[in-house]
Motif scaffolding. Structure first.
Motif, PDB file in Angstrom:
ATOM      1  N   LYS A 237      21.746 -28.721  -5.188  1.00  0.00           N
ATOM      2  CA  LYS A 237      21.287 -30.033  -6.131  1.00  0.00           C
ATOM      3  C   LYS A 237      20.657 -30.853  -4.907  1.00  0.00           C
ATOM      4  O   LYS A 237      19.097 -31.186  -5.743  1.00  0.00           O
ATOM      5  CB  LYS A 237      22.489 -30.077  -6.459  1.00  0.00           C
ATOM      6  CG  LYS A 237      22.669 -30.937  -6.829  1.00  0.00           C
ATOM      7  CD  LYS A 237      21.898 -30.752  -8.252  1.00  0.00           C
ATOM      8  CE  LYS A 237      21.876 -31.561  -9.812  1.00  0.00           C
ATOM      9  NZ  LYS A 237      21.497 -33.043  -9.924  1.00  0.00           N
ATOM     10  N   ILE A 255      21.467 -22.551  -8.247  1.00  0.00           N
ATOM     11  CA  ILE A 255      21.551 -23.753  -7.689  1.00  0.00           C
ATOM     12  C   ILE A 255      23.366 -23.653  -7.144  1.00  0.00           C
ATOM     13  O   ILE A 255      23.919 -23.797  -7.915  1.00  0.00           O
ATOM     14  CB  ILE A 255      21.542 -24.971  -8.820  1.00  0.00           C
ATOM     15  CG1 ILE A 255      20.982 -26.622  -8.461  1.00  0.00           C
ATOM     16  CG2 ILE A 255      22.694 -25.192 -10.131  1.00  0.00           C
ATOM     17  CD1 ILE A 255      19.880 -26.696  -7.521  1.00  0.00           C
ATOM     18  N   VAL A 264      26.156 -30.682 -12.081  1.00  0.00           N
ATOM     19  CA  VAL A 264      24.373 -29.623 -13.027  1.00  0.00           C
ATOM     20  C   VAL A 264      24.101 -29.570 -14.147  1.00  0.00           C
ATOM     21  O   VAL A 264      23.072 -29.332 -14.857  1.00  0.00           O
ATOM     22  CB  VAL A 264      24.350 -28.377 -11.914  1.00  0.00           C
ATOM     23  CG1 VAL A 264      24.986 -28.151 -10.981  1.00  0.00           C
ATOM     24  CG2 VAL A 264      25.559 -27.718 -13.145  1.00  0.00           C
ATOM     25  N   TRP A 269      19.426 -24.270 -15.514  1.00  0.00           N
ATOM     26  CA  TRP A 269      19.965 -23.699 -13.987  1.00  0.00           C
ATOM     27  C   TRP A 269      20.088 -21.724 -14.637  1.00  0.00           C
ATOM     28  O   TRP A 269      20.821 -22.417 -15.815  1.00  0.00           O
ATOM     29  CB  TRP A 269      21.520 -24.074 -13.265  1.00  0.00           C
ATOM     30  CG  TRP A 269      22.776 -24.455 -14.169  1.00  0.00           C
ATOM     31  CD1 TRP A 269      22.269 -25.588 -14.935  1.00  0.00           C
ATOM     32  CD2 TRP A 269      23.733 -23.482 -14.681  1.00  0.00           C
ATOM     33  NE1 TRP A 269      24.007 -25.764 -15.362  1.00  0.00           N
ATOM     34  CE2 TRP A 269      24.167 -24.684 -15.535  1.00  0.00           C
ATOM     35  CE3 TRP A 269      23.791 -21.844 -14.493  1.00  0.00           C
ATOM     36  CZ2 TRP A 269      25.872 -23.673 -15.780  1.00  0.00           C
ATOM     37  CZ3 TRP A 269      25.324 -21.696 -14.601  1.00  0.00           C
ATOM     38  CH2 TRP A 269      25.983 -22.219 -15.313  1.00  0.00           C
ATOM     39  N   HIS A 272      24.765 -20.823 -10.645  1.00  0.00           N
ATOM     40  CA  HIS A 272      25.348 -22.322 -10.775  1.00  0.00           C
ATOM     41  C   HIS A 272      26.258 -21.396  -9.494  1.00  0.00           C
ATOM     42  O   HIS A 272      27.218 -21.081  -9.502  1.00  0.00           O
ATOM     43  CB  HIS A 272      26.458 -22.608 -11.865  1.00  0.00           C
ATOM     44  CG  HIS A 272      26.828 -23.651 -11.260  1.00  0.00           C
ATOM     45  ND1 HIS A 272      28.127 -24.391 -11.469  1.00  0.00           N
ATOM     46  CD2 HIS A 272      26.583 -24.545 -10.401  1.00  0.00           C
ATOM     47  CE1 HIS A 272      28.726 -25.652 -10.374  1.00  0.00           C
ATOM     48  NE2 HIS A 272      27.700 -25.593  -9.724  1.00  0.00           N
TER      49      HIS A 272
END
Length: 316
Positions: A237, A255, A264, A269, A272
């Motif tokens: 991030k 991410i 986030v 994204w 994740h």
């Protein structure tokens, strides 16, 4: 604790506590009797029987003290065991929340990423476990000449056990990006049903961010030209916010951020990476846990060979 013991008296549900309170009352009576004897005048012959029973009274007091002490000790030990069990349960729950996090939110599918750091994976155990693994990312290459020693075995086993699989290249920012892609291309053969190629970028370049971005974009364009699909970019991030944001928006983003989905919320994204401490049956080390924010059908749509692939931007 004392309030608890007193509240138990009327119903006599605990025989041990009842006996303890019986001895307490008896001890109080005996002590008052002894005090009365000592405070009175010289005992006459009619008190001789009482004097002879003092040994019995003292014995009763000793037994009562021993019983009461034992009950209190057991009570304290029981409470400490309960507290210990509670703490252990909380620790277990914390682990299980990582291990089975995709169960807690049906909006996300769950997958892991692996490399030679995980050693020999027992795929049959991993497949037969109740863990909801829907996809597996596998490291293939690093830089211009690095090759993950477990890549080929992991790649074959992932297909054999019917996982959706993806191969990723670890980008070394101070090495030639074209040669890095050539290392990946000669190692990785993607077929229908596999994820697009993935570029893992985590390190800054000693030549500056501009050169870093030029190299990353060159690798991505070469990969798209060869495999016919847009590659996925993996990064952290902070790294994304400070070095890549605004330059890789045409590519699906994977991410890494380990403090929950809140971190986030401001990122578009596709995947994740929410933890690096997930425990999986069949794997001896901890692995990274990843979420996919759409449905299983859309996960399949993202794969090479799917007719809907080119229509998807794979954004949250």
């Amino acid at each position: 604790m004392m309030k608890t013991l007193i509240s138990d008296l009327p119903v006599f549900e605990d025989p041990v506590k009842f006996l303890m309170w019986f001895f307490i009352v008896l001890m109080v009576v005996f002590l008052m009797f002894l005090v009365t004897l000592r405070s009175g005048k010289k005992l006459g012959e009619r008190h001789v029987a009482v004097k002879k029973t003092r040994s019995v009274i003292y014995s009763t007091l000793i037994i009562g003290v021993a019983l009461i002490s034992s009950v209190f000790a057991l009570e304290l030990n029981s409470q400490s065991e309960v507290v210990g069990d509670t703490l252990s349960a909380e620790e277990i729950d914390a682990l299980e929340s990582l291990e089975h996090i995709s169960h807690h939110d049906s909006h996300y599918l769950f997958g892991i990423d692996i490399s030679h750091y995980q050693g020999e994976i027992k795929w049959h155990i991993m497949k037969e476990s109740e863990h909801p693994i829907d996809f597996v990312f596998i490291r293939s290459t690093m830089g211009i000449d690095g090759k993950d020693t477990h890549y080929h075995a992991n790649w074959v086993d992932a297909k054999k056990h019917e996982y959706i699989r993806g191969a990723y290249h670890y980008y070394r920012p101070n090495e030639n990006s074209t040669k890095q892609f050539e290392n990946f291309a000669e190692t990785v053969n993607l077929v229908d049903g596999d994820f697009p190629p993935i570029l893992d970028i985590e390190e800054p370049s000693r030549f500056g961010d501009k050169k870093l971005r030029e190299g990353v974009l060159n690798w991505l364009k070469l990969a798209e030209a060869k495999y016919g699909v847009k590659p996925v970019v993996y990064t952290g991030k902070h790294f994304y916010d400070t070095r890549l944001k605004g330059y890789i928006e045409d590519y699906p983003l994977w991410i890494a951020a380990y403090s929950g989905k809140g971190r986030v919320n401001d990122v578009e994204w596709t995947f994740h990476q929410f933890s690096e401490e997930v425990e999986i049956a069949g794997i001896d080390t901890a692995v990274d846990g990843n979420s996919f924010h759409m449905t299983m059908e859309e996960l399949h749509d993202m794969c090479i060979g799917d007719r809907n692939h080119s229509k998807k931007y794979w954004r949250n």
